[in-house]
Design an enzyme around this catalytic site. Sequence first.
Site, PDB file in Angstrom:
ATOM      1  N   ARG A 102       0.844  -1.184   0.000  1.00 47.69           N
ATOM      2  CA  ARG A 102       0.000   0.000   0.000  1.00 47.69           C
ATOM      3  C   ARG A 102       0.885   1.241   0.000  1.00 47.69           C
ATOM      4  O   ARG A 102       1.789   1.358   0.825  1.00 47.69           O
ATOM      5  CB  ARG A 102      -0.862  -0.040   1.259  1.00 47.69           C
ATOM      6  CG  ARG A 102      -1.804   1.094   1.381  1.00 47.69           C
ATOM      7  CD  ARG A 102      -2.837   0.797   2.415  1.00 47.69           C
ATOM      8  NE  ARG A 102      -2.326   0.827   3.771  1.00 47.69           N
ATOM      9  CZ  ARG A 102      -3.082   1.081   4.821  1.00 47.69           C
ATOM     10  NH1 ARG A 102      -4.358   1.286   4.673  1.00 47.69           N
ATOM     11  NH2 ARG A 102      -2.579   1.101   6.020  1.00 47.69           N
ATOM     12  N   THR A 106      -1.111   7.534  -0.589  1.00 47.76           N
ATOM     13  CA  THR A 106      -2.362   7.538  -1.364  1.00 47.76           C
ATOM     14  C   THR A 106      -3.271   6.361  -1.027  1.00 47.76           C
ATOM     15  O   THR A 106      -4.428   6.330  -1.450  1.00 47.76           O
ATOM     16  CB  THR A 106      -2.041   7.442  -2.869  1.00 47.76           C
ATOM     17  OG1 THR A 106      -1.381   6.175  -3.087  1.00 47.76           O
ATOM     18  CG2 THR A 106      -1.125   8.566  -3.314  1.00 47.76           C
ATOM     19  N   ASP A 197      -0.571  -2.638  12.205  1.00 43.35           N
ATOM     20  CA  ASP A 197      -0.042  -3.131  10.934  1.00 43.35           C
ATOM     21  C   ASP A 197       0.274  -4.621  11.056  1.00 43.35           C
ATOM     22  O   ASP A 197       1.195  -5.000  11.774  1.00 43.35           O
ATOM     23  CB  ASP A 197       1.209  -2.339  10.533  1.00 43.35           C
ATOM     24  CG  ASP A 197       1.664  -2.713   9.133  1.00 43.35           C
ATOM     25  OD1 ASP A 197       2.003  -3.894   8.907  1.00 43.35           O
ATOM     26  OD2 ASP A 197       1.670  -1.837   8.254  1.00 43.35           O
ATOM     27  N   ASP A 200       3.937  -5.684  10.079  1.00 45.98           N
ATOM     28  CA  ASP A 200       4.928  -5.258  11.082  1.00 45.98           C
ATOM     29  C   ASP A 200       4.851  -6.114  12.332  1.00 45.98           C
ATOM     30  O   ASP A 200       5.872  -6.521  12.886  1.00 45.98           O
ATOM     31  CB  ASP A 200       4.703  -3.792  11.477  1.00 45.98           C
ATOM     32  CG  ASP A 200       5.260  -2.824  10.449  1.00 45.98           C
ATOM     33  OD1 ASP A 200       6.050  -3.274   9.591  1.00 45.98           O
ATOM     34  OD2 ASP A 200       4.903  -1.636  10.507  1.00 45.98           O
TER      35      ASP A 200
END
Length: 206
Positions: A102, A106, A197, A200
């Site tokens: 990603r 944006t 995340d 992560d």
Amino acid sequence: MQVIELSHPLKNHYLTILRDKNTTVEDFRTYASKLSYLLILEGSKNISLLNKEVETPITKTEGYEIENENVAVSVLRAGLGLVDGVKDLIPNVAFGYIGVQRNEETAEPEYYYENLPNLENKNVFILEPMLATGGSLSFAIDKVKESSPKNIIALTVISAPEGIKMLEETHPDVTLVTGNIDEKLNENWYIVPGLGDMGDRLFGTI
Ligand code: URA
């Protein structure tokens, strides 16, 4: 689009550990793996069986075997966290990989890698744990559809309503099996309450 949200006490227990910001990387991996078994059990409910006679110590009887037509496509890198359940439960499953990340400014999907086995007429499970805007998953489904699969079932740990709506518009023929439908996305396109995340937390890169 068929949307199935898991309903099982184990899901609630595992997901709470995954959501907790104090969960260690090791426990995060363990519980993501455990949840992957629940997701694939639900997602594989309609896969095809062949008849196979079996001889027990007592007599012959009718048995079954899973048809050899299942492929899992893991969306890198977070999708690797859901591989265990699929690998352990689906006999002879083949694996493919799609790298989509990603763009943090944006939120658009950026493609960087692809390694796919034959998908033609196969039952394809797409492993993408966090359905946020829907961009990456929709992109991965577009790629898979280029090879004419029989069915596509997406497995996600958490889905945001925004991502589900996007998928409903772009890929109404896909089945979505999700651990939980959360509340919304925040201004940075993270799922709320979510778990942060996934990549992560899974790979210790926080
Ligand atoms: N990807 C993640 O890992 N977490 C989110 O909340 C959204 C997308």
